[in-house]
Enzyme design. Sequence first.
Site, PDB file in Angstrom:
ATOM      1  CG  HIS A  90     -33.482   0.633 -29.563  1.00 21.68           C
ATOM      2  ND1 HIS A  90     -33.988   0.522 -28.518  1.00 21.68           N
ATOM      3  CD2 HIS A  90     -33.839  -0.165 -30.159  1.00 21.68           C
ATOM      4  CE1 HIS A  90     -35.239   0.732 -29.413  1.00 21.68           C
ATOM      5  NE2 HIS A  90     -35.209  -0.217 -29.880  1.00 21.68           N
ATOM      6  CG  HIS A 122     -25.292   6.637 -27.445  1.00 26.48           C
ATOM      7  ND1 HIS A 122     -25.824   7.679 -27.195  1.00 26.48           N
ATOM      8  CD2 HIS A 122     -25.358   6.377 -28.743  1.00 26.48           C
ATOM      9  CE1 HIS A 122     -26.286   8.203 -27.585  1.00 26.48           C
ATOM     10  NE2 HIS A 122     -26.381   7.493 -28.792  1.00 26.48           N
ATOM     11  CG  HIS A 124     -24.036   3.242 -32.909  1.00 25.88           C
ATOM     12  ND1 HIS A 124     -25.554   3.634 -32.434  1.00 25.88           N
ATOM     13  CD2 HIS A 124     -24.390   5.348 -32.174  1.00 25.88           C
ATOM     14  CE1 HIS A 124     -26.326   4.256 -32.714  1.00 25.88           C
ATOM     15  NE2 HIS A 124     -25.264   5.929 -31.926  1.00 25.88           N
ATOM     16  CG  HIS A 147     -23.203   9.059 -31.372  1.00 24.69           C
ATOM     17  ND1 HIS A 147     -24.035   8.524 -31.469  1.00 24.69           N
ATOM     18  CD2 HIS A 147     -22.048   9.198 -31.935  1.00 24.69           C
ATOM     19  CE1 HIS A 147     -23.688   8.207 -33.272  1.00 24.69           C
ATOM     20  NE2 HIS A 147     -22.305   8.703 -33.010  1.00 24.69           N
ATOM     21  CE1 TYR A 155     -33.366  26.798 -26.868  1.00 26.15           C
ATOM     22  CE2 TYR A 155     -31.487  25.267 -26.874  1.00 26.15           C
ATOM     23  CZ  TYR A 155     -32.158  26.999 -27.300  1.00 26.15           C
ATOM     24  OH  TYR A 155     -32.067  27.509 -28.785  1.00 26.15           O
ATOM     25  CB  THR A 261     -28.012   8.233 -35.550  1.00 21.91           C
ATOM     26  OG1 THR A 261     -27.475   8.063 -34.209  1.00 21.91           O
ATOM     27  CG2 THR A 261     -27.320   9.620 -36.135  1.00 21.91           C
ATOM     28  CB  THR A 262     -32.736   6.743 -32.475  1.00 19.65           C
ATOM     29  OG1 THR A 262     -31.911   7.961 -31.500  1.00 19.65           O
ATOM     30  CG2 THR A 262     -30.970   5.973 -32.232  1.00 19.65           C
TER      31      THR A 262
END
Length: 354
Positions: A90, A122, A124, A147, A155, A261-262
């Site tokens: 992807h 990653h 796009h 990104h 966390y 966004t995925t």
Amino acid sequence: MWALGFLLRFLAMQPVAQVDSTGTWCYDSQDPECGPTHWKELAPACGGPAQSPINIDLRLVQRDYTLEPFIFQGYDKAPLDPWTLENNGHTVLLQVSSGQQNCPGIRGAGLPSPGYRLLQLHFHWGSPGHKGSEHSLDQKHGSMEMHMVHMNTKYRDLREAQRHPDGLAVLAVLLVISQTFHLGPSHLWKQTHTEPQSLSHWNSLQEEDRDNTNFSAIVSALKNLSLPGVSVNLTSTFPLASLLPSAVGLLRYYRYSGSLTTPGCEPAVLWTVFENTVPIGRAQVAQFQTIPQTGPPGLHPRPLVDNLRPQQPLGGRRVLASPGASLRSSVSTLPCLHLALLGLGVGLRLWQGP
């Protein structure tokens, strides 16, 4: 009764787990049957509020003087540990070392304490000749978008972080094809968008496309990502700061609360979208557009293009602008100028008398 309740909760969790582990979601360019309009069937959050990406309307953003400069840790030096570049079907994803001591991180800039550490970055991109960024500024897109995904250090892991609205902080950088225009022997004019219309009629105009050498290590490794699921170690690392806008450009950014966004589209992201773009070569963008995508078993994979989620409604969210970022007035100056000139004319007539 307890066992029945547990079973129901377990079954309800399966679509989200399936999206994350088996990759049953896709983009429309891969297969519209599992594209973004169907993501909410697999991950309910994809149909919920506070989703990303968005268009940032510079008439609606609000100045926020608490959005101070970023404090970057470990971005200015090339790490000793190797990086892994992966084609996950992807996108192209760069995994950085997860070591706590030397892992790059960010804080300041209005982000919650104590800070965020980098997990991965990653990309796009679009298809040849088409827009390639998920976010836009006043509907202006980049050729690609990078990104940098960070996790809140309070966390324990990504799964826990995704359950909290401050769990992740993503830096979004719009990459724009760099073009250099030579106007005769002693003139040089450069811009990072498309050729201005006012120059289109100049017969002497020569366009020179230049690669951004800061992306060379990543781009040169793309040819080894021959199949989805393949990963390679980069032969050399580099300072991550070289992929970001300049020091001045890092002061110009927009902030809003959104989502991944995925799938599963968890609304756990504090987004930073930089106003200043970073140049990238046309040939470098074309290399990303040759990456093989996930496809049906037994068939030769097609190139991955248009790995973009459609932009989402802003809803009642606010987009904040750092002190150095640009705003645009929502009131045109032309009507005001027209009224001022009209008033001046009336005033002159009244002064002159009948």
